[in-house]
Write a protein that holds these residues in place. Sequence first.
Motif, PDB file in Angstrom:
ATOM      1  N   UNK A  16     -87.249 -27.342  25.147  1.00 44.87           N
ATOM      2  CA  UNK A  16     -85.945 -27.333  25.896  1.00 44.87           C
ATOM      3  C   UNK A  16     -84.666 -27.527  25.101  1.00 44.87           C
ATOM      4  N   UNK A  17     -84.873 -28.109  24.233  1.00 46.17           N
ATOM      5  CA  UNK A  17     -83.758 -28.246  23.147  1.00 46.17           C
ATOM      6  C   UNK A  17     -84.028 -27.629  21.792  1.00 46.17           C
ATOM      7  N   UNK A  18     -83.229 -27.036  21.418  1.00 41.08           N
ATOM      8  CA  UNK A  18     -83.265 -26.023  20.112  1.00 41.08           C
ATOM      9  C   UNK A  18     -82.026 -26.390  19.293  1.00 41.08           C
ATOM     10  N   UNK A  19     -82.033 -25.618  18.029  1.00 42.25           N
ATOM     11  CA  UNK A  19     -80.993 -25.838  17.251  1.00 42.25           C
ATOM     12  C   UNK A  19     -80.225 -24.202  17.198  1.00 42.25           C
ATOM     13  N   UNK A  20     -78.791 -24.142  17.691  1.00 39.86           N
ATOM     14  CA  UNK A  20     -78.249 -22.823  17.461  1.00 39.86           C
ATOM     15  C   UNK A  20     -77.579 -22.902  16.020  1.00 39.86           C
ATOM     16  N   UNK A  21     -77.475 -21.607  15.382  1.00 40.78           N
ATOM     17  CA  UNK A  21     -76.950 -21.374  14.150  1.00 40.78           C
ATOM     18  C   UNK A  21     -75.834 -20.502  14.087  1.00 40.78           C
ATOM     19  N   UNK A  22     -75.112 -20.428  15.251  1.00 36.81           N
ATOM     20  CA  UNK A  22     -73.835 -19.519  15.231  1.00 36.81           C
ATOM     21  C   UNK A  22     -72.972 -20.170  14.263  1.00 36.81           C
ATOM     22  N   UNK A  23     -72.219 -19.170  13.633  1.00 31.86           N
ATOM     23  CA  UNK A  23     -70.938 -19.311  12.560  1.00 31.86           C
ATOM     24  C   UNK A  23     -71.679 -20.359  11.358  1.00 31.86           C
ATOM     25  N   UNK A  24     -72.932 -20.555  11.448  1.00 27.34           N
ATOM     26  CA  UNK A  24     -73.456 -21.369  10.272  1.00 27.34           C
ATOM     27  C   UNK A  24     -73.382 -20.080   8.946  1.00 27.34           C
ATOM     28  N   UNK A  25     -72.743 -20.381   7.862  1.00 28.92           N
ATOM     29  CA  UNK A  25     -72.901 -19.464   6.789  1.00 28.92           C
ATOM     30  C   UNK A  25     -74.340 -19.146   6.290  1.00 28.92           C
ATOM     31  N   UNK A  26     -74.801 -18.061   5.934  1.00 26.95           N
ATOM     32  CA  UNK A  26     -76.134 -17.735   5.482  1.00 26.95           C
ATOM     33  C   UNK A  26     -76.422 -18.715   4.382  1.00 26.95           C
ATOM     34  N   UNK A  27     -75.679 -19.003   3.379  1.00 26.63           N
ATOM     35  CA  UNK A  27     -76.080 -19.863   2.241  1.00 26.63           C
ATOM     36  C   UNK A  27     -75.875 -21.340   2.597  1.00 26.63           C
ATOM     37  N   UNK A  28     -75.773 -21.771   3.693  1.00 31.63           N
ATOM     38  CA  UNK A  28     -75.914 -23.019   4.165  1.00 31.63           C
ATOM     39  C   UNK A  28     -76.808 -23.081   5.367  1.00 31.63           C
ATOM     40  N   UNK A  29     -77.380 -22.062   5.862  1.00 29.61           N
ATOM     41  CA  UNK A  29     -78.204 -22.050   7.032  1.00 29.61           C
ATOM     42  C   UNK A  29     -79.632 -22.620   6.629  1.00 29.61           C
ATOM     43  N   UNK A 222     -81.502 -32.321  32.870  1.00 36.87           N
ATOM     44  CA  UNK A 222     -82.059 -32.575  34.323  1.00 36.87           C
ATOM     45  C   UNK A 222     -81.733 -31.389  35.179  1.00 36.87           C
ATOM     46  N   UNK A 223     -81.142 -30.421  34.735  1.00 30.38           N
ATOM     47  CA  UNK A 223     -81.124 -29.086  35.784  1.00 30.38           C
ATOM     48  C   UNK A 223     -82.164 -28.091  35.270  1.00 30.38           C
ATOM     49  N   UNK A 224     -83.045 -28.511  34.197  1.00 28.18           N
ATOM     50  CA  UNK A 224     -83.953 -27.441  33.900  1.00 28.18           C
ATOM     51  C   UNK A 224     -83.454 -26.375  32.968  1.00 28.18           C
ATOM     52  N   UNK A 225     -82.240 -26.763  32.212  1.00 24.71           N
ATOM     53  CA  UNK A 225     -81.620 -25.525  31.523  1.00 24.71           C
ATOM     54  C   UNK A 225     -82.004 -25.804  29.915  1.00 24.71           C
ATOM     55  N   UNK A 226     -82.202 -24.886  29.199  1.00 23.29           N
ATOM     56  CA  UNK A 226     -82.535 -24.639  28.025  1.00 23.29           C
ATOM     57  C   UNK A 226     -81.226 -24.974  27.154  1.00 23.29           C
ATOM     58  N   UNK A 227     -81.300 -25.749  26.109  1.00 22.22           N
ATOM     59  CA  UNK A 227     -79.671 -25.830  25.466  1.00 22.22           C
ATOM     60  C   UNK A 227     -80.009 -25.772  23.796  1.00 22.22           C
ATOM     61  N   UNK A 228     -78.991 -25.333  23.066  1.00 22.76           N
ATOM     62  CA  UNK A 228     -79.037 -25.169  21.771  1.00 22.76           C
ATOM     63  C   UNK A 228     -77.762 -25.474  21.118  1.00 22.76           C
ATOM     64  N   UNK A 229     -77.486 -26.769  21.212  1.00 24.67           N
ATOM     65  CA  UNK A 229     -76.428 -27.038  20.473  1.00 24.67           C
ATOM     66  C   UNK A 229     -76.463 -27.013  18.980  1.00 24.67           C
ATOM     67  N   UNK A 230     -75.324 -26.820  18.333  1.00 25.49           N
ATOM     68  CA  UNK A 230     -75.040 -26.694  16.829  1.00 25.49           C
ATOM     69  C   UNK A 230     -74.373 -27.790  16.336  1.00 25.49           C
ATOM     70  N   UNK A 231     -75.044 -28.059  15.156  1.00 26.29           N
ATOM     71  CA  UNK A 231     -74.579 -29.464  14.271  1.00 26.29           C
ATOM     72  C   UNK A 231     -75.011 -29.035  12.841  1.00 26.29           C
ATOM     73  N   UNK A 232     -73.994 -29.277  11.955  1.00 21.59           N
ATOM     74  CA  UNK A 232     -74.181 -29.426  10.709  1.00 21.59           C
ATOM     75  C   UNK A 232     -74.774 -30.839  10.237  1.00 21.59           C
ATOM     76  N   UNK A 233     -74.584 -31.823  10.858  1.00 21.34           N
ATOM     77  CA  UNK A 233     -74.694 -33.193  10.731  1.00 21.34           C
ATOM     78  C   UNK A 233     -75.684 -33.696  11.074  1.00 21.34           C
ATOM     79  N   UNK A 234     -76.653 -34.341  10.017  1.00 19.72           N
ATOM     80  CA  UNK A 234     -77.981 -35.036  10.302  1.00 19.72           C
ATOM     81  C   UNK A 234     -77.966 -36.051  11.273  1.00 19.72           C
TER      82      UNK A 234
END
Length: 281
Positions: A16-29, A222-234
């Motif tokens: 249900x929770x994943x990682x999005x990589x929108x606008x993450x440069x390929x050399x940092x992905x 809690x609404x049953x939504x899948x989410x893919x927040x992006x973050x570069x921070x550990x």
Amino acid sequence: MTVPSITLNNGVTVPQVGLGVFQVPDDGTQANVEQALERGYRHIDTAAGYYNEDGVGAALRASGLPREELFVTTKLRNGDQGYDSALRAFEDSRRALGLDVVDLYLIHWPVPSKDLYVETWKAFEKLLADGAVRAVGVSNFLPEHLDRLVSESDVVPAVNQIEVHPTFQQLDVQAACRKHGIAVEAYSPLGRGADLEASAVESTASALGVTPAQVVLRWHVQQGTIVIPKSLSAERQAANIDVFSFELNEEQMAAVSGLDSGVAGRTGSDPATADFTQFRA
């Protein structure tokens, strides 16, 4: 960290929770995805239009994790819509990711001005029938696009990935998805950070002893939504996936839901008019 799964309409399960990589440069992905995998993420969302599928694939291989533990989503560029071109573009994505089978493949935008999304969907149905993908879906599709696709094809999309966050909830689109048995997946689930400053979010975070981002992600969950927040921070990656040890009560859920401001809250493009190709200049 064990993340609950959502079962899609064809029986495939997705964390249900994943990682999005929108606008993450390929050399940092690669480093970003490896970091997320170390913190328990098993669901990674990319797209051909992000130009970082190679980095995602490299991270998956470097992780040493069993393939069956990973869920990978990618998306078709707008400029690759059409039956034959979609099939060719899929092979490019599969090669970049280094995968035999992609877990979820999405039409990135409907691009109604081109009127190719139904034809494109026929190619997606072939990929599904051939076993090249485990599930197929769409992104940024409005109710009229979903209704037409369902009426003119054999396979109902498993997912509609749309912009959803407290100040822009697209309740009509969510209702249309659920009417057809399509799972809602939220991109920009934190409103690109702006929603975290809302008093309802901040007060709830203070009351529960969690971060504002955790409040908003828990509201989605809690609404049953899948989410893919992006973050570069550990640190933020770890916090974003740690939303299953607390709950929002009815009053807190209602307070966050009350932040909806309609189209004024949109942070991305309007699917009714968006027609960019997603090709690099």
